[in-house]
Design a protein around this motif. Structure first.
Motif, PDB file in Angstrom:
ATOM      1  N   MET A  31       0.812  -1.219   0.000  1.00 37.98           N
ATOM      2  CA  MET A  31       0.000   0.000   0.000  1.00 37.98           C
ATOM      3  C   MET A  31       0.846   1.270   0.000  1.00 37.98           C
ATOM      4  N   PRO A  80      -1.236   3.217  -4.488  1.00 38.80           N
ATOM      5  CA  PRO A  80      -0.519   2.092  -3.883  1.00 38.80           C
ATOM      6  C   PRO A  80       0.190   1.247  -4.939  1.00 38.80           C
ATOM      7  N   ILE A 131      -5.659  -3.102   2.830  1.00 40.95           N
ATOM      8  CA  ILE A 131      -5.841  -3.510   1.433  1.00 40.95           C
ATOM      9  C   ILE A 131      -7.308  -3.821   1.153  1.00 40.95           C
ATOM     10  N   TYR A 146      -9.328  -0.668   0.762  1.00 41.86           N
ATOM     11  CA  TYR A 146      -9.017   0.111  -0.445  1.00 41.86           C
ATOM     12  C   TYR A 146      -9.661  -0.506  -1.685  1.00 41.86           C
TER      13      TYR A 146
END
Length: 856
Positions: free
Chosen positions: A25, A32, A60, A63
């Motif tokens: 990231m 990222p 993660i 996102y």
């Protein structure tokens, strides 16, 4: 087609960038790393990706979510407990992999042609195809050798210098058939390179290597490669789609909502994210990357920085090839030099300087005007100054490291310019480590060193006067905080160096302005002998006026006891006192019983063994109680606990009463001044007014100074005709002997004068005027201390107020209160003194509440 993105790494070599987010990231070009990986997979026809996660998995997952925003299906597999390795984590999702699939690292930057690689895999009928890249420095990668057809013959994971057999590196990207996972054990830690591929090679399974030609691949394994990846991207060496920002002019990419002042200078190639503001006169140089919502104020000079999102950069700041992480603040005039890193949520104060390659971990505060020379990992602040109340003080091997000590000593040596410099320490191993580093720093600038090794500070300070030395440096572990170490500096007379001299050392240290000498001019190190003998001889001469012949009685251990008894012949006045000495398992020297024996004093020693760790405060309290019990049991004349590397003394009278603090100061003052009419005594502003009463009785004068041990020593050296200086800490100076605190000499003086006066210690206590004195401490934030003191002065404009140190207020006749901010802690101390206990207690309570109220 499916791909597995390995995204479980914590990226320890990228710290502090990865302290609070996983390595995949970390942003590259404001997105990222693994975002670019997902985009690459989608470009080459992959319609589903599975992330294998371990470190901070939610970052993660939050996102990418289900991947719909990127037009690709995203799934996740989170490793629980211990990590499973590269092959083990893919084995965990075996049930989702029913056809040819790709494994790719989520923390590299690449534009490799996966379509060609897949075609190669199919054409060769390979079970496992490794995507390879020729590299200039192969030592950090797994190496592979293939035959002319591309079939793998040999490979080795991260070879040593003598093991290198190829420059063809494994990129960590593999095309695999599902059946190869049958060689991996479910739930067991296994790697592709170390476990699976050697097994496939042994079983003669078809395994090939596809070597990239012009494709770009960068393993972002360290901070240097992280910065290089940005430069490569801006130079166009990697084909990555950054369609989320527009190119306003050639090489200048600017996001939506960004405002650049017409007077600002922006020179491409650069990337500036969304919602940024660039002030007038700011200069954004080539190869700069700026994230979203960044404020660059007027006249900022930025050359090749990587700035993440939500960062503020103040006016006139300079950024040079550095990294500034999310939500950091860089105040006006600050400088972050090449390789510097500022972690998320950290603040760099006005005019502060971050030296090259220095890393600041997240959530730190660099104070205004400070110069940070080493990485700030622990704690919350980098100090603006080096010196505090007791020299340079900090966490051992964290703040006070050997590297720090070398530079500090070199700065000191550059200021004194000539030697010799004496060096001493206490017995603890950490002090020995720092002492060796200081010795190296001194000789590196051509200063001769006389190393006294483990020597009590009073002996070192006494010795420095006789050697015509430039000064003395002493290293010791803090008595109150054993995890901290102190480095103290003294001049040629054994007096603590002045504030002006300290500032010279600080200036030299922060500027790193200490020229290293030529090899032929490196200073010499010597180890003087008979240092203790010289102290011992002078001690006895000064106390008794003559040296006694020594008639030694052998040491003997008394049955059932933990002390050793020492007898010496001689006389002190008319009788030979018996004294019990407690060393509190500390490192004061063993010569005290010997010296007292030469004066005809019988001594019994307690707790003389040196412990592996410094004695804690509560343990010393228990030892004082033990000392009192032994004094009464042996019918001794008195007891004494020697502390703080020989500087401090606590007394116990023959009845077992423990005497310390203001009572001890008053007692020693009365004992000494009784035989020194017309002399002066130096005490701090917070000492009880009982000192004035005692001085008046004996026709002596009181000199008050600021409430610090350094100031007491300085005032004592400046004044003439001083018999004694001391404070309620149990530290005393006798200028006729030396200019430093000496608990051993204080004990000798008390014994001599009491014997001459024909009084016992308890009688001396009874002869004192009444002592009414109370102390309190109130928490007060640093930023409120000035306000509290100002309001106190304003409130008492109609009363006698003294501002020598703190605010001292006469509350009523013969009563005063002193409000004194602590120099080190966010605390305000209150001292109340008077003739009536009830009124003194009322004063203390009233002003404690007032200090709390004034903080609002």
């Amino acid at each position: 087609m499916k791909a597995v993105i390995m995204a479980g790494g914590s990226g320890t070599r990228l710290r502090p960038l990865t302290c609070n987010l996983p390595k995949p990231m970390v942003p590259v070009a404001n997105k990222p790393m693994c975002y670019h990986t997902v985009k690459l997979l989608k470009k080459h026809g992959f319609d589903e990706v599975i992330f294998t996660l371990f470190y901070l998995p939610d970052a993660i997952k939050d996102y990418f979510q289900d991947g719909s925003d990127l037009g690709i299906k995203v799934d996740y597999s989170v490793e629980e407990g211990k990590p499973l390795g590269t092959a083990g984590c893919v084995k965990a999702v075996q049930d989702k992999l029913d056809s040819t699939f790709l494994v790719i690292s989520g923390d590299s930057l690449t534009d490799m042609d996966l379509t060609k690689a897949l075609k190669f895999h199919k054409e060769k009928g390979s079970k496992a195809t490794l995507i390879l890249k020729r590299v200039e420095s192969p030592f950090e990668y797994g190496l592979v050798i293939t035959d002319s057809d591309g079939r793998i013959q040999r490979f080795l994971e991260k070879p040593g210098a003598s093991e290198v057999f190829s420059d063809t590196a494994n990129t960590g990207t593999y095309i695999l058939e599902p059946e190869v996972l049958n060689y991996v054990v479910m739930g067991q830690e296994q790697d592709f390179s170390n476990d699976l591929f050697p097994l496939l090679l042994l079983r003669n399974e078809p395994m090939y290597g596809y070597t990239l030609e012009d494709d770009y691949w960068c393993d972002i394994g360290n901070l240097q490669m992280y910065r290089q990846a940005h430069k490569d991207l801006l130079e166009g060496k990697v084909d990555i789609d950054i369609d989320y920002i527009r190119e306003t002019e050639k090489g200048v990419f600017v996001g939506d909502g960004t405002i650049i002042d017409p007077q600002a200078k922006v020179e491409g190639p650069v990337i500036i994210g969304n919602g940024c503001r660039i002030g007038a006169g700011a200069e954004i140089g080539p190869y700069s990357t700026i994230g979203d919502n960044v404020v660059i104020q007027d006249k900022v000079s930025a050359k090749q920085p990587v700035i993440w999102s939500n960062v503020y950069v103040g006016k006139g700041s300079k950024l040079r090839a550095c990294v500034v992480c999310n939500n950091a603040t860089v105040h006006d005039g600050a400088e972050i030099l090449e390789g510097g890193i500022i972690g998320s949520n950290s603040s760099v104060g006005q005019d502060a300087v971050i030296s090259p390659d220095v890393r600041v971990w997240p959530d730190k505060v660099i104070e205004s005007g400070s110069r940070l020379l080493t990485s700030l990992v622990w704690g919350t602040k980098a100090p603006r100054t080096l010196f505090g109340a007791h020299g340079v003080r900090g966490l051992a091997n964290v703040e006070i490291t050997p590297e720090f000590a070398v530079n500090l000593a070199a700065a000191y040596g550059s200021v004194v310019q000539s030697g010799p410099v004496l060096l001493s320490r206490d017995y603890w191993p950490v002090s020995q480590m720092i002492s060796r580093a200081i010795s190296a720093g001194l000789v590196s600038v051509g200063i001769e060193v006389q190393n006294l090794e483990a020597t009590p500070l009073p002996i070192s300070r006494h010795y420095v006067k006789s050697q015509r030395a430039a000064g003395l440096i002493h290293i010791r572990v803090s008595q109150r905080e054993p995890e901290k170490v102190m480095i103290e500096f003294f001049d040629s007379k054994g007096i603590t160096v002045t504030k002006r001299f300290e500032r010279k050392i600080e200036t030299t240290f922060f500027k790193e302005d200490f020229p290293r000498c030529k090899p032929s001019d490196v200073g010499h190190i010597s180890f003087p002998s008979r240092v203790r003998e010289y102290y011992k001889q002078t001690y006895v001469e000064r106390i008794k006026g003559q040296v006694f012949e020594e008639d030694t009685v052998p040491f003997c251990v008394m049955p059932g006891s933990n002390f050793t008894r020492v007898m010496r012949s001689g006389e002190i006045a008319t009788r030979a006192p018996k004294v019990v000495i407690d060393y509190a398992m500390a490192e004061t020297d063993v010569i005290l019983p010997d010296m007292l024996g030469q004066l005809g004093i019988e001594t019994v020693v307690l707790n003389s063994s040196i412990r592996a760790n410094p004695t804690k405060a509560e343990e010393r309290t228990g030892m004082r109680r033990q000392l009192a019990d032994v004094v009464k049991a042996l019918s001794a004349d008195m007891g004494a606990q020697i502390g703080r590397n020989g500087e401090q003394v606590t007394l116990v009278d023959e009845t077992g009463q423990i005497i310390r603090g203001e009572l001890l100061l008053a007692l020693v003052a009365d004992i000494i001044l009784r035989d020194k009419p017309g002399k002066k005594i130096v005490v701090p502003v917070n000492a009880s007014s009982i000192i004035e009463k005692i001085a008046a009785i004996h026709g002596c004068e009181v000199v008050r100074c600021k409430a610090s041990e350094t100031e007491i020593g300085t005032a004592c050296a400046k004044e003439e005709n001083v018999a004694l200086a001391g404070s309620g800490t149990g530290c005393f100076i006798f200028p006729e002997f030396q200019n430093g605190y000496d608990g051993m000499f204080a004990l000798g003086q008390v014994l001599e004068h009491l014997t001459y006066q024909g009084r016992t210690l308890s009688e001396a206590v009874q002869d004192l005027p009444p002592l009414v004195y109370q102390v309190d401490s109130v928490h007060c934030p640093w930023e409120r201390k000035g306000q509290v003191m100002r309001l106190l002065v304003e409130k008492h404009h109609d009363k006698p107020v003294e501002l020598l140190d703190g605010v001292k207020i006469e509350t009523r006749p013969e009563h005063w209160i002193l409000v004194l901010p602590d120099a080190v802690e966010p605390v305000v101390h209150l001292y109340a003194d008077g003739s009536d206990l009830q009124k003194t207690s009322a004063d203390l309570s009233e002003y404690s509440q007032l200090v709390k109220y004034f903080q609002q």
